[in-house]
Motif scaffolding. Structure first.
Motif, PDB file in Angstrom:
ATOM      1  N   UNK A   1       0.709  -1.148  -0.055  1.00 18.66           N
ATOM      2  CA  UNK A   1       0.010  -0.011  -0.179  1.00 18.66           C
ATOM      3  C   UNK A   1       0.825   1.089   0.073  1.00 18.66           C
ATOM      4  N   UNK A   2       2.179   1.034   0.241  1.00 19.39           N
ATOM      5  CA  UNK A   2       2.875   2.364   0.218  1.00 19.39           C
ATOM      6  C   UNK A   2       4.076   2.253  -0.850  1.00 19.39           C
ATOM      7  N   UNK A   3       3.598   1.625  -1.894  1.00 18.94           N
ATOM      8  CA  UNK A   3       4.542   1.481  -3.143  1.00 18.94           C
ATOM      9  C   UNK A   3       4.951   2.659  -3.762  1.00 18.94           C
ATOM     10  N   UNK A   4       3.857   3.472  -3.543  1.00 15.34           N
ATOM     11  CA  UNK A   4       4.147   4.926  -4.474  1.00 15.34           C
ATOM     12  C   UNK A   4       4.934   5.855  -3.704  1.00 15.34           C
ATOM     13  N   UNK A   5       5.406   5.411  -2.338  1.00 12.10           N
ATOM     14  CA  UNK A   5       6.418   6.129  -1.735  1.00 12.10           C
ATOM     15  C   UNK A   5       7.746   5.723  -2.165  1.00 12.10           C
ATOM     16  N   UNK A   6       7.933   4.792  -2.686  1.00 12.34           N
ATOM     17  CA  UNK A   6       9.186   4.347  -3.288  1.00 12.34           C
ATOM     18  C   UNK A   6       9.535   5.452  -4.386  1.00 12.34           C
ATOM     19  N   UNK A   7       8.772   5.719  -5.534  1.00 16.47           N
ATOM     20  CA  UNK A   7       9.013   6.424  -6.554  1.00 16.47           C
ATOM     21  C   UNK A   7       9.200   7.801  -5.957  1.00 16.47           C
ATOM     22  N   UNK A   8       8.264   8.259  -4.905  1.00 18.78           N
ATOM     23  CA  UNK A   8       8.435   9.570  -4.358  1.00 18.78           C
ATOM     24  C   UNK A   8       9.829   9.344  -3.849  1.00 18.78           C
ATOM     25  N   UNK A   9      10.298   8.701  -2.943  1.00 20.15           N
ATOM     26  CA  UNK A   9      11.482   8.684  -2.054  1.00 20.15           C
ATOM     27  C   UNK A   9      12.848   8.899  -3.153  1.00 20.15           C
TER      28      UNK A   9
END
Lengths: 207, 207
Positions: free
Chosen positions: A127-135
């Protein structure tokens, strides 16, 4: 955004007296509340309502600035991360790399650092996969760019070997921080800083 | 464990003809099924029933060997991880470090590597917290020990600088693999292996 206090009072009940803050002061309170929520309950349990309550403002004040809690957390994170692209010329690659490590250590050991770690803990969860791209885009990428800048400056200065200003060398510093945060009980102190510099980074870039 | 086939047939219905396997062959089929389940659905959705079905054996056959799916996954992981403590003397630290990197790259790029990555993806999630301790004790620790052994042998041989056989130097290799798996799209090829060796590891340990 122009009149946050007036519009804030229209957002609904606020615990205690509504605090009169605008711009940066309000934003700082909201970021602090967001990172506190992230630390105590993780991203999944964090709510815009909870953040608004803790920051003593209204939910609408948050939604005027951030479309989602993900956007809010991203901005809050960026606000507490050291700006690695702004590293001044300190006369040596050693001094500049120490500056970067110490800036990260300060963040990791701070109260907000706990929030950063909590988020890192959810990084690869579905559910926090999008944070990876952001990070990668907002934190990891700029960090690597900042370190690459140090290496290039060192190459030109002569205290970094020719050819060392490449991304795989720039990755060593963030990789070692990530690894220690995940596997090595996460102690970040001066000894770690000096060992990382003296045993790994400086030998690897020495001319 | 002594008579797995006879007891297996008493475990209940098995899809198709029960396969007559014992010891290592049965274990390999179970590990493969476990890692497949891990890859496709993650640890949370994995079940002992599902693994038993995919391995064409009975659930009781699994519970005789492993008290929980966590125990099973741990053993399955250990079975596919390269044994870093067994690195032979290949004549140079460079050859031995290349051997370790290539062993890890082979695992990360294999079918089971996808399972390892899926598990790594759940590593810091709350419910998979125990895997961290396991990974440290059974994978990360032994890897670091194996690399430390390479560095010590190199120190004695003379192709590793005195003082480089310390844990922070041994951590660089696994740290770079972890970092790349998480942030750098996770491409593990010969170019990465040679860059990691030539630009980071060898310069860092050179006498």
């Amino acid at each position: 955004m122009d009149q946050p206090d007036r519009r804030q009072s229209a957002d609904g009940p606020v615990e205690g007296a509504p605090l009169r803050r605008r711009g940066k002061a309000l934003e700082a309170a909201i970021f602090e509340a967001a990172l506190d929520q992230l630390t105590s309950g993780g991203f999944a349990r964090m709510t815009m309502e909870g953040v608004a309550g803790a920051a003593q403002t209204g939910k609408a004040a948050l939604y005027r600035r951030w479309a989602s809690k993900a956007d809010l957390v991203m901005d809050a994170l960026v606000a507490v991360m050291p700006p690695p692209a702004d590293i001044p010329d300190l006369g040596s690659a050693e001094a500049e790399l120490r500056h970067v490590i110490q800036a990260y250590i300060a963040v990791l050991n701070s109260r907000t650092g706990a929030a950063v770690r909590a988020l890192m803990g959810e990084l690869d969860h579905e559910r926090a996969e999008f944070f990876k791209g952001f990070m990668h885009e907002r934190v990891v990428g700029p960090t690597a760019e900042g370190i690459l800048g140090i290496l290039r400056r060192g190459e030109a200065r002569g205290d970094v070997r020719r050819g060392a200003a490449v991304s795989i060398v720039a990755d060593v510093l963030p990789a070692m921080l990530l690894y220690r945060a995940k596997f090595c009980a996460g102690v970040f102190d001066d000894e770690f800083c000096e060992d990382l510099l003296g045993q790994v980074l400086l030998p690897a870039i020495r001319p």
